[in-house]
Design a protein around this motif. Structure first.
Motif, PDB file in Angstrom:
ATOM      1  N   PRO A 232       0.814  -1.214   0.000  1.00  0.00           N
ATOM      2  CA  PRO A 232       0.000   0.000   0.000  1.00  0.00           C
ATOM      3  C   PRO A 232       0.849   1.267   0.000  1.00  0.00           C
ATOM      4  CG  PRO A 232      -0.043  -1.016   2.161  1.00  0.00           C
ATOM      5  CD  PRO A 232       0.750  -1.919   1.275  1.00  0.00           C
ATOM      6  N   GLN A 233       0.156   2.382  -0.167  1.00  0.00           N
ATOM      7  CA  GLN A 233       0.821   3.671  -0.260  1.00  0.00           C
ATOM      8  C   GLN A 233       1.420   4.075   1.080  1.00  0.00           C
ATOM      9  OE1 GLN A 233      -1.895   6.607  -1.595  1.00  0.00           O
ATOM     10  NE2 GLN A 233      -0.341   8.130  -1.998  1.00  0.00           N
ATOM     11  N   GLY A 234       2.400   4.926   1.054  1.00  0.00           N
ATOM     12  CA  GLY A 234       2.984   5.447   2.287  1.00  0.00           C
ATOM     13  C   GLY A 234       4.265   4.718   2.579  1.00  0.00           C
ATOM     14  N   LEU A 235       5.324   5.447   2.643  1.00  0.00           N
ATOM     15  CA  LEU A 235       6.646   4.853   2.762  1.00  0.00           C
ATOM     16  C   LEU A 235       6.762   4.081   4.077  1.00  0.00           C
ATOM     17  CD1 LEU A 235       9.310   4.677   1.363  1.00  0.00           C
ATOM     18  CD2 LEU A 235       9.999   6.773   2.501  1.00  0.00           C
ATOM     19  N   GLY A 236       6.748   2.772   3.991  1.00  0.00           N
ATOM     20  CA  GLY A 236       6.943   1.943   5.182  1.00  0.00           C
ATOM     21  C   GLY A 236       5.765   1.926   6.135  1.00  0.00           C
ATOM     22  N   LEU A 237       4.640   2.506   5.721  1.00  0.00           N
ATOM     23  CA  LEU A 237       3.507   2.564   6.635  1.00  0.00           C
ATOM     24  C   LEU A 237       2.901   1.195   6.890  1.00  0.00           C
ATOM     25  CD1 LEU A 237       1.484   5.788   5.833  1.00  0.00           C
ATOM     26  CD2 LEU A 237       2.989   5.284   7.735  1.00  0.00           C
TER      27      LEU A 237
ATOM     28  N   LEU B  28       1.912  -4.029 -11.383  1.00  0.00           N
ATOM     29  CA  LEU B  28       1.114  -2.830 -11.574  1.00  0.00           C
ATOM     30  C   LEU B  28       1.636  -1.820 -10.570  1.00  0.00           C
ATOM     31  CD1 LEU B  28      -1.345  -1.232 -12.645  1.00  0.00           C
ATOM     32  CD2 LEU B  28      -2.663  -2.231 -10.791  1.00  0.00           C
ATOM     33  N   ILE B  29       2.125  -0.694 -11.073  1.00  0.00           N
ATOM     34  CA  ILE B  29       2.788   0.257 -10.185  1.00  0.00           C
ATOM     35  C   ILE B  29       2.228   1.645 -10.446  1.00  0.00           C
ATOM     36  CG2 ILE B  29       5.019   1.290  -9.593  1.00  0.00           C
ATOM     37  CD1 ILE B  29       6.296  -1.350 -10.552  1.00  0.00           C
ATOM     38  N   SER B  30       1.897   2.354  -9.356  1.00  0.00           N
ATOM     39  CA  SER B  30       1.419   3.721  -9.552  1.00  0.00           C
ATOM     40  C   SER B  30       2.509   4.700  -9.132  1.00  0.00           C
ATOM     41  CB  SER B  30       0.166   3.959  -8.716  1.00  0.00           C
ATOM     42  OG  SER B  30       0.497   4.031  -7.351  1.00  0.00           O
ATOM     43  N   THR B  31       2.467   5.869  -9.706  1.00  0.00           N
ATOM     44  CA  THR B  31       3.444   6.887  -9.328  1.00  0.00           C
ATOM     45  C   THR B  31       2.900   8.268  -9.655  1.00  0.00           C
ATOM     46  OG1 THR B  31       5.716   7.678  -9.614  1.00  0.00           O
ATOM     47  CG2 THR B  31       4.644   6.783 -11.559  1.00  0.00           C
ATOM     48  N   ALA B  32       3.387   9.252  -8.906  1.00  0.00           N
ATOM     49  CA  ALA B  32       3.006  10.631  -9.192  1.00  0.00           C
ATOM     50  C   ALA B  32       4.124  11.329  -9.967  1.00  0.00           C
ATOM     51  CB  ALA B  32       2.712  11.373  -7.896  1.00  0.00           C
ATOM     52  N   TYR B  33       5.264  10.645 -10.114  1.00  0.00           N
ATOM     53  CA  TYR B  33       6.389  11.256 -10.825  1.00  0.00           C
ATOM     54  C   TYR B  33       6.248  10.988 -12.318  1.00  0.00           C
ATOM     55  CZ  TYR B  33       8.720  11.385  -6.271  1.00  0.00           C
ATOM     56  OH  TYR B  33       9.042  11.605  -4.957  1.00  0.00           O
TER      57      TYR B  33
ATOM     58  N   ILE C 112       2.462  -8.318  -8.717  1.00  0.00           N
ATOM     59  CA  ILE C 112       2.624  -7.432  -7.577  1.00  0.00           C
ATOM     60  C   ILE C 112       1.987  -6.097  -7.902  1.00  0.00           C
ATOM     61  CG2 ILE C 112       4.659  -8.515  -6.580  1.00  0.00           C
ATOM     62  CD1 ILE C 112       6.315  -6.255  -7.792  1.00  0.00           C
ATOM     63  N   ILE C 113       1.370  -5.539  -6.878  1.00  0.00           N
ATOM     64  CA  ILE C 113       0.657  -4.284  -7.020  1.00  0.00           C
ATOM     65  C   ILE C 113       1.286  -3.308  -6.040  1.00  0.00           C
ATOM     66  CG2 ILE C 113      -1.600  -3.191  -6.776  1.00  0.00           C
ATOM     67  CD1 ILE C 113      -2.870  -5.870  -7.407  1.00  0.00           C
ATOM     68  N   LEU C 114       1.969  -2.294  -6.553  1.00  0.00           N
ATOM     69  CA  LEU C 114       2.685  -1.362  -5.683  1.00  0.00           C
ATOM     70  C   LEU C 114       2.069   0.033  -5.827  1.00  0.00           C
ATOM     71  CD1 LEU C 114       6.369  -2.383  -6.626  1.00  0.00           C
ATOM     72  CD2 LEU C 114       4.868  -3.429  -4.929  1.00  0.00           C
ATOM     73  N   ASP C 115       1.638   0.582  -4.710  1.00  0.00           N
ATOM     74  CA  ASP C 115       0.990   1.893  -4.748  1.00  0.00           C
ATOM     75  C   ASP C 115       1.999   2.982  -4.376  1.00  0.00           C
ATOM     76  OD1 ASP C 115      -0.837   3.871  -4.949  1.00  0.00           O
ATOM     77  OD2 ASP C 115      -2.152   3.169  -3.352  1.00  0.00           O
ATOM     78  N   GLU C 116       2.372   3.779  -5.326  1.00  0.00           N
ATOM     79  CA  GLU C 116       3.352   4.852  -5.164  1.00  0.00           C
ATOM     80  C   GLU C 116       4.571   4.425  -4.346  1.00  0.00           C
ATOM     81  OE1 GLU C 116       2.162   8.728  -4.466  1.00  0.00           O
ATOM     82  OE2 GLU C 116       0.353   8.596  -5.690  1.00  0.00           O
ATOM     83  N   PRO C 117       5.288   3.429  -4.812  1.00  0.00           N
ATOM     84  CA  PRO C 117       6.419   2.948  -4.010  1.00  0.00           C
ATOM     85  C   PRO C 117       7.556   3.960  -3.915  1.00  0.00           C
ATOM     86  CG  PRO C 117       6.413   1.889  -6.147  1.00  0.00           C
ATOM     87  CD  PRO C 117       5.151   2.674  -6.060  1.00  0.00           C
ATOM     88  N   THR C 118       7.624   4.898  -4.839  1.00  0.00           N
ATOM     89  CA  THR C 118       8.814   5.766  -4.847  1.00  0.00           C
ATOM     90  C   THR C 118       8.551   7.169  -4.302  1.00  0.00           C
ATOM     91  OG1 THR C 118       8.284   6.282  -7.127  1.00  0.00           O
ATOM     92  CG2 THR C 118       9.964   4.616  -6.759  1.00  0.00           C
ATOM     93  N   THR C 119       7.310   7.430  -3.867  1.00  0.00           N
ATOM     94  CA  THR C 119       7.015   8.764  -3.350  1.00  0.00           C
ATOM     95  C   THR C 119       7.835   9.030  -2.089  1.00  0.00           C
ATOM     96  OG1 THR C 119       4.805   8.710  -4.248  1.00  0.00           O
ATOM     97  CG2 THR C 119       5.186  10.236  -2.459  1.00  0.00           C
ATOM     98  N   GLY C 120       8.471  10.173  -2.059  1.00  0.00           N
ATOM     99  CA  GLY C 120       9.223  10.561  -0.868  1.00  0.00           C
ATOM    100  C   GLY C 120      10.585   9.919  -0.767  1.00  0.00           C
TER     101      GLY C 120
END
Lengths: 394, 679, 390
Positions: free
Chosen positions: B101-106, B210-215, B177-185
């Motif tokens: 899920p989203q959020g670095l290490g959350l 499947l990977i999402s990103t805002a960059y 694998i489904i990664l939600d904004e893995p690189t944010t922050g």
């Protein structure tokens, strides 16, 4: 064991163990949370135990002796020597005492009227006025009872003397005439009327009602708030496995707390334990599972830790204090409060603690209470199980 | 490993691809709000599919629904042939899916060690003990986390947390694998590291992702992707296809006077950006030469230097698509009048001389001298020194945890330095009085708005805090609403605003008392490109027209190009301090030019080029980037190396260096130096 | 920069303006926190109502079973004297064993056992003993039941004895005895609801006096907005004071609602003393207790921790307040600790004002106690609050 194997498809022990041991590590490493989960119950037990006393003793009081005779002094000594009262001194004017009563310096004062001795020696009744601070009604009531008892016994000795002189009877004959019926009182369960003996076991009940829901709700909601609940949602852990794994550390902590509280009640406060320890231990675990279940249901609805705390407080603190039989026995409650009491698990466990500690009864007498707790636990967990979803709407 | 990869790679043909996921007519609502409307998507086995879009585009809702952890309102989601319409059906596919899920290490457990985290995920998935040992050993060594096995997760750096998250997601060897904004922050170095690890692992095990990103700049990492905005797909296909949707040329130039050039260009072109002293214009539908001519024509009478055409980037295309669909918010553009309003305190007009290094001492707005801050044993800021002149936009660039925020907090007086000396407007911040505080504005990370107050209530509050009278407050509310384009939002709670609007409100609140010096801490993270550009327009005007000094931190490399001057921070130290242009020049001198290589077998080519000793070899989708001091000789070497491996070279071209290249190169150099010291 | 020195007037007006906007902000934030608002409303209304109406520490219909081994007019006469409100005759049973079993289960509280030949013995002038078995798992009620039982039996015996001697009970008027005349001050009918509701209200006031400022401060820390305030020209006092002010006003409003809406309207608590004095003392108390909340906020990192720490601080305060157990019933060391609980002084003062009609001349020492203990807490809170940002 064999059934376990059959259940393997629905309940996998290894996954439960994974969730439980992870939860345990998290609790243990969050020092504040871990400390509070043990400190709060113990602190409550100490404070309640020492601080909540219903024994009415050392009541500060004063006497206005307007007669100042031998008999009036004799009468006054009945009070001064009583362990229930703490004599603060003689006064002359009631106006001096009124403010002291208002200011909590005195809880009571007695006015012995003029001609006290003369009237009594002449065989006439005398009215003695007692002024009692009624702010704490039950204390005032108890004080009133003490005063009546002292007056009664003083009157009896006066009358015995009076009648034996007047009719020429032996004093013990007079006593038989005046008191043909005696009341033989047997105090059951707490012969020495030690109030801490009756309070301490009930504290175990109250604290185990407040603390487990609190810890559980916080623990589960914390996982939701941080987002790590998604690991559970996204994995193949079944709802049942998750709930069992997640809650068992809290049941464990609360069970350890129950042992601590038992030790306090038994050895610090000296409450006698007359029942069956094994029965009590099992019933206590059942109760802890029940109250943990309350926390589970709260956690399903609460989105934030703060909400979880507030809701747990509302659903547990008031019932623990009012509807559990800790202060007032259930039959003495008002009607609606009785209904509320019957709907909560606390009352049933109160019977179990009191039965085990003071009455020395076991499953034979208490099985209905145990049964109800069992039903409770099942309903709560079923509700938690059904309300918890791995695929929520938001 | 190399051999297996080749077989798999060549064995995979996009045409014959098996569909792993098929989504159609997908709708997700939260109460009244529609998060995703009518979305279709298909993911093929073995590909890396990207969802690109700013915050609030609906990426997370879609991703969660696909991972089976969120119910949705309409449409079908089909994974591995199973229709996901209930918790039960989701359970069927979950063993084959890994979700982060989203959020670095959350989603990790902060108090558990690296190994305990991995073990937990593994036992949730019933990974057998011997398998676990094998996979753990391998994944830990690939991610270079093996040294930190026993470290509690909370003490890991951002990049390490992200890699740990990946390990935990892969431990049960999922097929998708489904990664939600893995690189944010995450800083660019860690990001590159993450991408290369990820691509290697996926390729090796034939995993679909499947990977999402805002960059926007990560688009080249995907085989195919969907460009999303406000719940809708704007475009989908291969990155190159999307770039071709809006043909055109980006023209960059220097112009003087810059402000006039900007307003002139804006009359004709939709996308005009000021990157420090460089202007960047997107000219649609024109080939390079025609585009340059069009820009020159528009700037008739204004001095132009260094005019250069270039190919557009995804962000330009994205913004153009938004314009085409009229999806940019229609708030008025920046007001033409002076931003600080008529009553501005001593408006300073910035003269070119004041950027001169020999300027007077009094021109210095912010000064740091050997500033140090320790938190216990940890040195967050280590003897940094720099000064910022009045009216300058000064950027602190660095990874998460490099000490940028600490530095800014010392300078605006929130933290007291352990040693050293920080001066703002000539006064030591440790003993700064009200007068100084009245002259600085601060916008902290996360915008620090009161989420439960409305837009107007927030502005009024800040006006009151700075002691503005009722009349002034009224004026300033009107000004902020105008400046930040907030009309229509006045009565909305700040917490319910879209990111970009919230960010401009925060800026408005920081400007309400007309500060002379503005501190901005990560002001644009998560904001969509259009919002970010508007934001920079405002900053630029503040700096150029009102002489407001701006100091900001950012980890967006593209954004750092807006600054007049940059300080590069690494591990609490400043390792470079110059203008972006100077930094790029310095890199060119140190490491050379950037070459972009397009080949038929990029993955094999990558390995071979790495082996042959080139600097900064990295994969960007199909293209390989590398640095070389002598492009001509390098091209020959590349051709011969690849020729020996029988890999056909489609194209080799020189590309302009970006700030990201500078950052990555400098940081890697420092890391190498440190490792050398350790060894 | 040429700054003219602002006039004192201007400075005061700017100060007031800052105070005003920050206080309004606190109100808005609180009113929009639905969960907290629901909790506040619940606590000041329903909770106090429940506490006041549910609890009675008087013997109320103690359920009694009777074993009548005589079945005579006399035995029936005695049995019928055990009647409401204190006792409630549940049923007659045959054996003592059964009675004990009922007590064991907790269904009954008391067994009254009348011996055989009860009436006969009375008529013959022989002494006889009626047995009463009391469940003392609740000692207070056990004692009350015993004392009422003794009164009933004593009275019955005296009357029976006198009538056998051919004397009417009027003879007592000419015999030397002490006639009880009680005057129960402040609560003549001994309504438990008065005491319970007032005490609960004071408890709730204390809870929120600590919790609300702590929560308001922790929220700013959690959301990061506190940094914005620190960068601004506000002094720590200016940051803290509006929170305390807003929360004090909210709690005072809640107090007014429960005092007028619950205590007076539903329980008919007679407010004896000066309302102005009550609200003045309450304001002082809330204000000083806020220091404890601010102290908590400096330690806690988030709202959840604020909640836990509040419980940890608050629970001892309640038990040391003297509301449940007055000082004279406590061990000496606990009495010493009571001196440290501001709630103790507050309880004394408010019970004094509300129920006893005490004025300043009487409660001055409690007010002084609030000032000293509460003031110390406030200063500590302010000191920590100022220090934490360094």
């Amino acid at each position: 064991m064999k059934r376990m194997m059959n259940m393997n498809r629905f309940i996998n022990i290894r996954r439960i163990w994974a969730v439980a041991s992870k939860e345990w590590l998290e609790i243990v490493r969050d020092r504040l949370f871990f400390a509070l989960s043990f400190i709060v119950p113990v602190v409550l037990m100490l404070l309640f135990g020492f601080g909540l006393s219903f024994d009415v003793e050392n009541l500060p009081f004063a006497i206005i002796d307007r007669d100042n005779s031998a008999l009036s002094r004799d009468y006054a000594f009945q009070y001064i020597n009583s362990r229930y009262f703490d004599f603060k001194g003689y006064a002359f004017d009631q106006r001096d005492l009124d403010p002291l009563l208002t200011d909590n310096k005195l809880r009571m004062f007695i006015v012995i009227p003029e001609h006290f001795q003369k009237q009594l020696l002449n065989g006439r009744p005398v009215t003695v006025q007692t002024h009692i601070d009624g702010t704490y009604p039950f204390r005032a009531n108890t004080a009133k009872g003490y005063v009546s008892a002292i007056n009664h016994s003083f009157s009896m000795s006066l009358m015995t003397g009076h009648f034996s002189k007047r009719y020429g009877l032996r004093p013990d004959n007079v006593q038989t005439i005046l008191q043909p019926v005696k009341l033989g009182v047997r105090y059951l369960y707490n012969q020495s009327l030690n109030s801490i003996w009756s309070v301490a076991p009930k504290l175990i009940m109250a604290i185990l009602l407040i603390s487990p829901p609190f810890l559980t709700a916080l623990g589960v909601v914390r996982e939701k708030e941080s987002g790590s609940i998604y690991n559970i949602y996204a994995s193949t852990v079944s709802r049942l496995e998750f709930l069992i794994g997640k809650l068992s550390p809290y049941v464990l902590i609360s069970s350890i707390n129950a042992v601590l509280l038992f030790v306090f009640a038994r050895f610090l406060y000296g409450a006698p334990f007359k029942g069956d320890l094994l029965f009590f231990a099992l019933a206590t675990v059942l109760y802890v599972i029940c109250t943990t279940g309350i926390g589970l249901v709260v956690s399903v609805f609460a989105k934030t830790q703060v909400a979880a705390m507030i809701v747990s407080a509302i659903v547990t603190v008031v019932p623990a204090a009012l509807y559990s039989g800790v202060i007032i026995p259930i039959p003495s409650l008002s009607e609606y409060a009785q209904v509320a009491a019957h709907l909560l698990p606390a009352m049933y466990y109160t019977q179990i603690v009191l039965g085990s500690f003071l009455k020395g009864v076991g499953l034979a007498a208490l099985w209905p209470d145990v049964l109800i707790l069992g039903i409770y636990a099942v309903i709560l967990f079923l509700a938690g199980y059904l309300l918890f979803t791995k695929r929520p709407r938001a | 490993m190399g051999c297996a990869a080749v077989v798999k790679e060549s064995g995979r043909s996009p045409k014959a691809a098996v569909s792993v996921a098929r989504i159609s007519g997908f709708v997700k609502k939260y109460r009244q709000n529609v998060a995703v409307r009518n979305l279709d998507l298909e993911i093929h086995a073995g590909e890396i599919y990207g969802l690109i879009g700013p915050d609030g585009a609906g990426k997370s809702s879609l991703i969660k629904a696909m991972a089976g952890v969120l119910s949705f309102d309409q449409g079908t989601v089909n994974l591995f042939g199973t229709n996901i319409d209930s918790e039960k059906s989701a359970e069927i596919v979950k063993p084959r899916i890994g979700f982060m899920p989203q959020g670095l290490g959350l989603n990790l457990y902060p108090n558990l060690s690296v190994e305990e985290n991995i073990n937990f995920f593994a036992s949730l998935r019933l990974v057998p003990a011997d398998e676990l040992a094998r996979r753990k050993q391998k994944l830990l060594s690939v991610t270079r986390l093996d040294r930190f096995k026993d470290r509690p997760m909370k003490n890991l750096s951002g990049g390490m947390k992200q890699k740990l998250g990946l390990v935990c997601t892969l431990i049960h060897e999922p097929e998708l694998i489904i990664l939600d904004e893995p690189t944010t922050g995450v800083d660019p170095v860690s990001r590159r590291d993450f991408w290369s690890i990820l691509t290697d692992l996926l390729r090796e095990q034939g995993i679909t992702a499947l990977i999402s990103t805002a960059y926007m700049d990560e688009a080249t990492r995907f085989h195919r992707m969907s460009l999303m905005f406000e719940g809708e797909v704007m475009a989908k296909g291969e990155p190159d296809d999307i770039l071709n949707l809006v043909p055109g040329t980006v023209v960059s130039l220097h112009a003087d006077p810059q402000a006039r050039a900007v307003s002139r260009l804006k009359e004709q072109f939709l996308q005009v950006e000021s990157l420090g002293s460089t202007l960047r214009v997107f000219v649609e539908n024109k080939l390079p030469n025609a585009a340059v001519q069009a820009v020159v024509a528009a700037l008739d009478g204004i001095g132009i230097k260094d005019i250069q055409p270039a190919a557009p980037e995804l962000e330009d295309v994205f913004v153009a698509l938004l314009h085409q669909r009229h999806l940019t918010d229609d708030a008025p553009d920046c007001p033409q009048d002076s931003l600080s309003g008529p009553a501005a305190l001593q408006p300073v007009t910035l003269k070119p001389e004041s950027l001169n290094p020999d300027a007077l001492e009094s021109d210095i707005a912010i000064k740091a001298e050997a500033l140090t801050k320790n938190f216990g044993d940890f040195c967050a800021v280590d003897k940094i020194s720099f000064c910022v002149r009045q009216g300058e936009i000064f950027g602190l660039l660095g990874a998460n945890g490099a000490g940028k925020t600490t530095a800014i907090k010392i300078l605006n007086g929130i933290l007291t330095p352990t040693s050293g000396y920080g001066q703002v407007a000539g006064v030591d911040m440790r003993c700064a009085g009200k007068d100084i505080k009245n002259r600085i504005g601060y916008m902290s990370q996360l915008f620090s708005l009161y989420q439960d107050l409305t837009v107007v209530e927030n502005i009024r509050l800040y006006s009151g805090i700075y002691g503005l009278s009722r009349r002034e407050t009224r004026e300033r509310i009107a000004w902020v609403i105008h400046m930040a384009g907030l009309s229509g939002y006045e009565k909305k709670l700040a917490g319910r605003l879209p990111m970009g609007v919230g960010q401009r409100l925060a800026l408005g609140c920081a400007l309400v008392h007309r500060p002379r010096i503005l501190f901005l801490d990560e002001p644009t993270s998560g904001v969509d490109p259009v919002g970010r550009r508007r934001f920079w327009d405002i900053l630029f005007k503040l700096s150029r027209e009102d002489g407001v000094t701006i100091m900001l931190t950012t980890h967006y490399m593209s954004e750092s190009e807006h600054c007049d001057r940059l300080a590069l921070m690494y591990a609490g130290r400043i390792v470079a301090d110059a203008s972006p242009l100077e930094m790029k020049e310095a890199l060119k001198n140190d490491a050379g030019h950037l070459l972009s290589v397009l080949t038929g077998q990029p993955l094999v080519a990558l390995k071979q080029l790495e082996k042959s000793g080139f600097d900064g070899v990295a994969l960007f989708s199909k293209r390989i980037h590398l640095l070389s001091k002598d492009p001509g000789a390098a091209e020959k070497t590349i051709r011969s190396v690849l020729g020996r491996g029988r890999i056909d070279v489609v194209d080799i071209a020189e590309r302009p260096l970006s700030m990201e290249d500078v950052f990555v190169y400098r940081v890697l150099e420092l890391e190498k130096g440190e490792k050398g010291l350790e060894a | 920069m040429n700054h003219s020195i602002p006039s004192v007037d201007h400075r005061v007006s700017v100060w007031c303006r800052k105070l005003y906007v920050l206080t309004i902000k606190e109100f808005l934030q609180l009113f929009r926190d639905i969960i907290l608002m629901v909790f506040i409303v619940y606590a000041f209304t329903l909770d106090i109502y429940l506490a006041g109406s549910g609890v009675s520490l008087q013997l109320n219909q103690a359920s009694t079973v009777v074993i009548d081994n005589d079945h005579s007019a006399a035995s029936r006469e005695l049995i019928h004297r055990f009647r409401p409100p204190y006792f409630h005759l549940d049923k007659e049973i045959a054996s003592g064993r059964k009675g004990i079993a009922q007590l064991d289960k907790g269904d009954e509280m008391m067994v009254l056992d009348i011996p055989p030949r009860f009436q006969e013995k009375l008529l013959n002038g022989e002494q006889t003993t009626v047995q009463m078995q009391v469940d003392t798992t609740n000692t207070v009620l056990g004692l009350l039941a015993t004392s009422y039982g003794e009164n009933i039996v004593g009275r019955f015996g005296l009357e029976a004895g006198l009538s056998r001697a051919g004397l009417s009970s009027d003879v007592l008027n000419t015999a030397p005895n002490i006639v009880d005349a009680h005057r129960i001050w402040f609560n003549p009918n001994q309504q438990d609801s008065w005491f319970m509701s007032v005490t609960e209200m004071l408890t709730i006031i204390s809870l929120f006096a600590i919790l609300l400022p702590a929560a308001a401060m922790a929220r700013e820390k959690e959301k990061g907005t506190v940094e914005q305030l620190l960068v601004s020209p506000l002094t720590p006092f200016q940051i803290m004071f509006p929170k305390v002010l807003a929360m004090t006003l909210v709690i005072l409003a809640g107090t007014a609602v429960s005092l007028f809406g619950v205590l007076e309207l539903i329980f008919h608590v007679p407010v004896q003393g000066s309302l102005a004095l009550f609200f003045a003392v309450t304001t002082l108390y809330i204000f000083t207790s806020a220091g404890i909340g601010l102290f908590i906020a400096t330690i806690a990192r988030n709202l959840a921790q604020v909640g836990m720490l509040t419980i940890l601080v608050f629970a001892p305060m309640i038990f040391l307040s003297g509301a449940w157990t007055p000082p004279e019933a406590m061990p000496v060391w606990m009495r010493f600790l009571m001196g440290l609980s501001p709630l103790h002084y507050f309880t004394d003062a408010c019970l004094g004002i509300l129920l006893k009609g005490a004025g300043m001349s009487i409660i001055w020492d409690s007010v002084a106690g609030i000032m000293v203990v509460g003031g110390a807490a406030f200063c500590l809170g302010l000191w920590r609050f100022t220090r934490q940002f360094d």
